[in-house]
Scaffold this motif. Structure first.
Motif, mmCIF file in Angstrom:
data_model
loop_
_atom_site.group_PDB
_atom_site.id
_atom_site.type_symbol
_atom_site.label_atom_id
_atom_site.label_comp_id
_atom_site.label_asym_id
_atom_site.label_seq_id
_atom_site.Cartn_x
_atom_site.Cartn_y
_atom_site.Cartn_z
ATOM 1 N N TYR A 185 0.843 -1.197 0.000
ATOM 2 C CA TYR A 185 0.000 0.000 0.000
ATOM 3 C C TYR A 185 0.877 1.246 0.000
ATOM 4 O O TYR A 185 1.999 1.239 0.506
ATOM 5 C CB TYR A 185 -0.876 0.061 1.258
ATOM 6 C CG TYR A 185 -1.924 -1.011 1.331
ATOM 7 C CD1 TYR A 185 -3.183 -0.815 0.762
ATOM 8 C CD2 TYR A 185 -1.663 -2.215 1.970
ATOM 9 C CE1 TYR A 185 -4.144 -1.803 0.835
ATOM 10 C CE2 TYR A 185 -2.622 -3.215 2.042
ATOM 11 C CZ TYR A 185 -3.858 -3.001 1.471
ATOM 12 O OH TYR A 185 -4.816 -3.981 1.537
ATOM 13 N N TYR A 228 -3.893 2.968 -0.385
ATOM 14 C CA TYR A 228 -4.192 2.636 -1.775
ATOM 15 C C TYR A 228 -3.337 1.431 -2.157
ATOM 16 O O TYR A 228 -2.114 1.480 -2.041
ATOM 17 C CB TYR A 228 -3.890 3.830 -2.683
ATOM 18 C CG TYR A 228 -4.480 3.694 -4.062
ATOM 19 C CD1 TYR A 228 -5.801 4.065 -4.302
ATOM 20 C CD2 TYR A 228 -3.734 3.185 -5.116
ATOM 21 C CE1 TYR A 228 -6.364 3.938 -5.568
ATOM 22 C CE2 TYR A 228 -4.284 3.059 -6.378
ATOM 23 C CZ TYR A 228 -5.595 3.429 -6.589
ATOM 24 O OH TYR A 228 -6.151 3.302 -7.842
ATOM 25 N N ILE A 256 -1.175 -1.194 -4.144
ATOM 26 C CA ILE A 256 -0.299 -1.184 -5.315
ATOM 27 C C ILE A 256 0.385 -2.542 -5.413
ATOM 28 O O ILE A 256 0.437 -3.292 -4.434
ATOM 29 C CB ILE A 256 0.752 -0.045 -5.259
ATOM 30 C CG1 ILE A 256 1.666 -0.185 -4.025
ATOM 31 C CG2 ILE A 256 0.087 1.318 -5.289
ATOM 32 C CD1 ILE A 256 2.838 0.789 -4.017
ATOM 33 N N ASP A 257 0.934 -2.837 -6.594
ATOM 34 C CA ASP A 257 1.662 -4.099 -6.738
ATOM 35 C C ASP A 257 3.166 -3.841 -6.578
ATOM 36 O O ASP A 257 3.612 -2.694 -6.453
ATOM 37 C CB ASP A 257 1.313 -4.792 -8.058
ATOM 38 C CG ASP A 257 1.705 -4.007 -9.304
ATOM 39 O OD1 ASP A 257 2.735 -3.287 -9.284
ATOM 40 O OD2 ASP A 257 0.987 -4.120 -10.313
ATOM 41 N N GLN A 261 4.806 -1.502 -9.213
ATOM 42 C CA GLN A 261 4.452 -0.103 -8.961
ATOM 43 C C GLN A 261 5.228 0.437 -7.765
ATOM 44 O O GLN A 261 5.698 1.576 -7.784
ATOM 45 C CB GLN A 261 2.950 0.018 -8.724
ATOM 46 C CG GLN A 261 2.117 -0.272 -9.948
ATOM 47 C CD GLN A 261 0.647 -0.455 -9.632
ATOM 48 O OE1 GLN A 261 0.267 -0.879 -8.542
ATOM 49 N NE2 GLN A 261 -0.202 -0.144 -10.606
ATOM 50 N N CYS A 262 5.361 -0.387 -6.733
ATOM 51 C CA CYS A 262 6.114 0.018 -5.532
ATOM 52 C C CYS A 262 7.575 0.306 -5.879
ATOM 53 O O CYS A 262 8.136 1.315 -5.452
ATOM 54 C CB CYS A 262 6.012 -1.074 -4.470
ATOM 55 S SG CYS A 262 6.801 -0.649 -2.904
ATOM 56 N N LEU A 271 7.790 3.527 -7.906
ATOM 57 C CA LEU A 271 7.557 4.663 -7.021
ATOM 58 C C LEU A 271 8.811 4.962 -6.198
ATOM 59 O O LEU A 271 9.229 6.113 -6.090
ATOM 60 C CB LEU A 271 6.367 4.372 -6.101
ATOM 61 C CG LEU A 271 5.942 5.472 -5.152
ATOM 62 C CD1 LEU A 271 5.491 6.717 -5.898
ATOM 63 C CD2 LEU A 271 4.819 4.969 -4.262
ATOM 64 N N LEU A 324 2.088 9.111 -8.985
ATOM 65 C CA LEU A 324 1.109 8.054 -9.252
ATOM 66 C C LEU A 324 1.095 7.665 -10.729
ATOM 67 O O LEU A 324 0.994 6.482 -11.066
ATOM 68 C CB LEU A 324 -0.280 8.500 -8.801
ATOM 69 C CG LEU A 324 -0.465 8.752 -7.296
ATOM 70 C CD1 LEU A 324 -1.845 9.329 -7.018
ATOM 71 C CD2 LEU A 324 -0.216 7.491 -6.485
ATOM 72 N N ALA A 373 4.577 5.879 -11.736
ATOM 73 C CA ALA A 373 4.685 4.509 -11.226
ATOM 74 C C ALA A 373 3.632 3.585 -11.840
ATOM 75 O O ALA A 373 3.597 2.392 -11.521
ATOM 76 C CB ALA A 373 4.571 4.510 -9.704
ATOM 77 N N ILE A 423 0.414 3.688 -11.342
ATOM 78 C CA ILE A 423 -0.593 3.368 -10.329
ATOM 79 C C ILE A 423 -1.974 3.836 -10.770
ATOM 80 O O ILE A 423 -2.954 3.094 -10.656
ATOM 81 C CB ILE A 423 -0.190 3.970 -8.964
ATOM 82 C CG1 ILE A 423 1.119 3.337 -8.492
ATOM 83 C CG2 ILE A 423 -1.301 3.798 -7.935
ATOM 84 C CD1 ILE A 423 1.769 4.022 -7.297
#
Length: 173
Positions: free
Chosen positions: A5, A79, A81-82, A85-86, A89, A135, A138, A140
């Protein structure tokens, strides 16, 4: 593998700038930050670099224990995220951290929001523009308008947000 998250922290610090923005938006929260952990130890945004100088701003690692946040109202959302994405980010945040002195606050961009005309400035963001950029970068979320026109209220309307707290920031730390 456990779900990852990010945490979106929306605040009202009652500063002069926040009050001025609030006159226009009529919103409860006019500042947004992105946190990587639920305890808000790693919180990132664009805002003031010194407590008593609202005109010197840029990329900041916010400390929710600072005086600016002591009596601030907030709402916090998680929120999902996978892992990809993490990682993206974190890469993007590392890029900003390594160049933090190169970035400035996009005060002119706030007027662009009011006029619905995106004002893109090199190495300059306002809080919601920055969070929207992160966002998007990444992978997201995507928005139907450019980051230069995204407000905290736009981010607060994202589908899938999980409300986890509303109250005083000082109660979260």
């Amino acid at each position: 593998m456990s779900q990852k998250y990010i945490y979106l922290l929306f605040t009202n610090t009652r500063t002069l700038l926040t009050k001025a923005i609030g006159l226009y938006t009529k919103a409860d929260y006019n500042h947004v930050s992105l946190a990587l952990d639920p305890r808000l130890k790693e919180v990132y945004s664009f805002g003031r670099k010194q407590l008593y100088n609202p005109f010197w701003g840029g990329f900041v690692e916010e400390n929710t224990k600072e005086k600016l946040f002591q009596n601030a109202d907030c709402t916090i959302y998680a929120y999902p995220i996978d892992l990809k994405q993490c990682q993206k980010l974190q890469e993007t945040l590392t890029f900003f951290k390594n160049r933090k002195d190169s970035y400035h606050y996009n005060l002119l961009g706030l007027f662009g929001v009011m006029l619905n005309k995106p004002i893109q400035r090199s190495n300059a963001y306002f809080c919601s523009q920055f969070v929207a950029y992160l966002l998007i970068k990444a992978g997201i979320v995507s928005f139907d308008k450019p980051p230069e026109l995204i407000t905290p209220q736009d981010i607060q309307q994202l589908p899938g947000l999980i409300s986890i707290y509303q109250g005083k920031v000082q109660k979260t730390v």
